[in-house]
Design a protein around this motif. Sequence first.
Motif, PDB file in Angstrom:
ATOM      1  N   GLN A   1       1.232   3.029   2.632  1.00 36.97           N
ATOM      2  CA  GLN A   1       1.254   3.000   0.209  1.00 36.97           C
ATOM      3  C   GLN A   1       2.830   1.940   0.655  1.00 36.97           C
ATOM      4  O   GLN A   1       3.147   1.633  -0.432  1.00 36.97           O
ATOM      5  CB  GLN A   1       0.963   3.759  -0.022  1.00 36.97           C
ATOM      6  CG  GLN A   1       0.600   4.453  -0.092  1.00 36.97           C
ATOM      7  CD  GLN A   1      -0.168   5.381  -1.021  1.00 36.97           C
ATOM      8  OE1 GLN A   1       0.451   4.949  -2.620  1.00 36.97           O
ATOM      9  NE2 GLN A   1      -0.890   7.043  -1.506  1.00 36.97           N
ATOM     10  N   VAL A   2       2.997   1.407   1.383  1.00 36.15           N
ATOM     11  CA  VAL A   2       4.365   0.181   1.413  1.00 36.15           C
ATOM     12  C   VAL A   2       4.027  -0.624   2.137  1.00 36.15           C
ATOM     13  O   VAL A   2       5.124  -1.936   2.926  1.00 36.15           O
ATOM     14  CB  VAL A   2       5.722   0.912   1.919  1.00 36.15           C
ATOM     15  CG1 VAL A   2       5.941   2.201   1.261  1.00 36.15           C
ATOM     16  CG2 VAL A   2       5.016   1.471   3.850  1.00 36.15           C
ATOM     17  N   GLY A   3       2.000  -1.019   2.974  1.00 34.44           N
ATOM     18  CA  GLY A   3       2.123  -2.163   3.610  1.00 34.44           C
ATOM     19  C   GLY A   3       2.068  -2.766   4.779  1.00 34.44           C
ATOM     20  O   GLY A   3       2.668  -3.319   5.630  1.00 34.44           O
TER      21      GLY A   3
ATOM     22  N   HIS B   1      -6.142   4.701   3.036  1.00 32.36           N
ATOM     23  CA  HIS B   1      -4.913   3.870   2.729  1.00 32.36           C
ATOM     24  C   HIS B   1      -3.974   5.158   3.926  1.00 32.36           C
ATOM     25  O   HIS B   1      -4.134   6.467   4.102  1.00 32.36           O
ATOM     26  CB  HIS B   1      -4.274   4.003   1.609  1.00 32.36           C
ATOM     27  CG  HIS B   1      -4.158   5.797   0.726  1.00 32.36           C
ATOM     28  ND1 HIS B   1      -5.649   6.204   0.495  1.00 32.36           N
ATOM     29  CD2 HIS B   1      -3.103   6.641   1.195  1.00 32.36           C
ATOM     30  CE1 HIS B   1      -5.471   7.627  -0.163  1.00 32.36           C
ATOM     31  NE2 HIS B   1      -4.045   7.524   0.178  1.00 32.36           N
TER      32      HIS B   1
ATOM     33  N   PRO C   1       2.840 -10.103   1.660  1.00 36.56           N
ATOM     34  CA  PRO C   1       2.727  -9.067   2.643  1.00 36.56           C
ATOM     35  C   PRO C   1       2.812  -9.990   4.142  1.00 36.56           C
ATOM     36  O   PRO C   1       2.524 -11.429   3.534  1.00 36.56           O
ATOM     37  CB  PRO C   1       1.324  -8.501   2.595  1.00 36.56           C
ATOM     38  CG  PRO C   1       0.554  -9.088   1.358  1.00 36.56           C
ATOM     39  CD  PRO C   1       1.684 -10.420   0.495  1.00 36.56           C
TER      40      PRO C   1
ATOM     41  N   CYS D   1      -2.110  -1.670  -0.994  1.00 41.54           N
ATOM     42  CA  CYS D   1      -1.104  -1.289  -2.065  1.00 41.54           C
ATOM     43  C   CYS D   1      -0.220  -1.465  -2.366  1.00 41.54           C
ATOM     44  O   CYS D   1       1.052  -1.279  -3.205  1.00 41.54           O
ATOM     45  CB  CYS D   1      -0.532  -0.367  -0.502  1.00 41.54           C
ATOM     46  SG  CYS D   1      -0.007  -0.503   1.080  1.00 41.54           S
ATOM     47  N   GLN D   2      -0.073  -2.722  -2.408  1.00 43.73           N
ATOM     48  CA  GLN D   2      -0.103  -3.939  -2.630  1.00 43.73           C
ATOM     49  C   GLN D   2       0.692  -4.683  -3.166  1.00 43.73           C
ATOM     50  O   GLN D   2       1.327  -6.024  -4.401  1.00 43.73           O
ATOM     51  CB  GLN D   2       0.996  -5.117  -0.933  1.00 43.73           C
ATOM     52  CG  GLN D   2       1.757  -3.502  -0.010  1.00 43.73           C
ATOM     53  CD  GLN D   2       3.341  -3.064  -0.788  1.00 43.73           C
ATOM     54  OE1 GLN D   2       4.226  -3.376  -1.054  1.00 43.73           O
ATOM     55  NE2 GLN D   2       3.066  -1.677  -0.529  1.00 43.73           N
TER      56      GLN D   2
ATOM     57  N   TYR E   1      -1.440  -6.123  -7.210  1.00 41.56           N
ATOM     58  CA  TYR E   1      -1.918  -6.199  -8.239  1.00 41.56           C
ATOM     59  C   TYR E   1      -2.768  -7.638  -8.921  1.00 41.56           C
ATOM     60  O   TYR E   1      -2.514  -8.624  -8.138  1.00 41.56           O
ATOM     61  CB  TYR E   1      -0.138  -6.618  -8.723  1.00 41.56           C
ATOM     62  CG  TYR E   1       0.903  -5.834  -8.732  1.00 41.56           C
ATOM     63  CD1 TYR E   1       1.339  -4.756  -9.782  1.00 41.56           C
ATOM     64  CD2 TYR E   1       1.892  -6.455  -7.945  1.00 41.56           C
ATOM     65  CE1 TYR E   1       1.828  -3.601  -8.924  1.00 41.56           C
ATOM     66  CE2 TYR E   1       3.085  -5.359  -7.071  1.00 41.56           C
ATOM     67  CZ  TYR E   1       2.889  -4.280  -8.366  1.00 41.56           C
ATOM     68  OH  TYR E   1       3.779  -3.361  -7.940  1.00 41.56           O
TER      69      TYR E   1
ATOM     70  N   TYR F   1       1.708 -10.386  -5.218  1.00 43.47           N
ATOM     71  CA  TYR F   1       2.946  -9.159  -4.771  1.00 43.47           C
ATOM     72  C   TYR F   1       4.144  -9.617  -5.265  1.00 43.47           C
ATOM     73  O   TYR F   1       4.516 -10.371  -5.775  1.00 43.47           O
ATOM     74  CB  TYR F   1       2.426  -9.894  -3.659  1.00 43.47           C
ATOM     75  CG  TYR F   1       1.205  -9.693  -2.768  1.00 43.47           C
ATOM     76  CD1 TYR F   1       0.705  -8.420  -2.232  1.00 43.47           C
ATOM     77  CD2 TYR F   1       0.149 -10.870  -2.349  1.00 43.47           C
ATOM     78  CE1 TYR F   1      -0.550  -8.597  -1.837  1.00 43.47           C
ATOM     79  CE2 TYR F   1      -0.708 -10.226  -1.808  1.00 43.47           C
ATOM     80  CZ  TYR F   1      -1.719  -9.401  -1.415  1.00 43.47           C
ATOM     81  OH  TYR F   1      -2.396  -9.294  -0.665  1.00 43.47           O
ATOM     82  N   HIS F   2       5.044  -8.545  -5.613  1.00 46.48           N
ATOM     83  CA  HIS F   2       6.294  -8.272  -5.700  1.00 46.48           C
ATOM     84  C   HIS F   2       6.587  -8.759  -4.306  1.00 46.48           C
ATOM     85  O   HIS F   2       7.433  -9.512  -4.650  1.00 46.48           O
ATOM     86  CB  HIS F   2       6.443  -7.219  -6.271  1.00 46.48           C
ATOM     87  CG  HIS F   2       5.971  -6.935  -7.254  1.00 46.48           C
ATOM     88  ND1 HIS F   2       6.593  -5.733  -8.361  1.00 46.48           N
ATOM     89  CD2 HIS F   2       5.169  -7.551  -8.278  1.00 46.48           C
ATOM     90  CE1 HIS F   2       6.204  -5.426  -9.264  1.00 46.48           C
ATOM     91  NE2 HIS F   2       5.857  -6.674  -9.358  1.00 46.48           N
TER      92      HIS F   2
ATOM     93  N   THR G   1      -0.391  -1.223  -8.426  1.00 45.93           N
ATOM     94  CA  THR G   1      -0.963  -1.795  -7.278  1.00 45.93           C
ATOM     95  C   THR G   1      -2.376  -1.159  -6.917  1.00 45.93           C
ATOM     96  O   THR G   1      -3.244  -0.307  -7.958  1.00 45.93           O
ATOM     97  CB  THR G   1      -1.012  -1.103  -6.648  1.00 45.93           C
ATOM     98  OG1 THR G   1      -1.110   0.283  -6.031  1.00 45.93           O
ATOM     99  CG2 THR G   1       0.669  -1.239  -6.002  1.00 45.93           C
TER     100      THR G   1
END
Length: 89
Positions: free
Chosen positions: A38-40, A35, A60, A75-76, A78, A56-57, A21
Amino acid sequence: MINTIVLLPQGIAFEVQDGQTILEAALNNNIRFPHRCQVGACAACLCRKLEGTVSYHLEPMLTEKEQQQGWVFACQAYAESNLVLTFEE
Ligand code: FES
């Protein structure tokens, strides 16, 4: 693939590897990137994209307007290309 990210207004540049990320890459480069969770969830890492593409995987929670304005959860997210990000509104 390696992409380069430039952070404004300081103009700091760092590299991000595939599968990393934006936040992970910044922290690996000892860059003080805001931050917390770190988990959105906390939005501390929100920054705005001026150039480039992110993916994003898990998408968000951003409104369409916020997406248009370029807000990114670092943090989410790429990097799909070289990026220019800013912490300015
Ligand atoms: S660090 Fe909490 S949303 Fe990214």
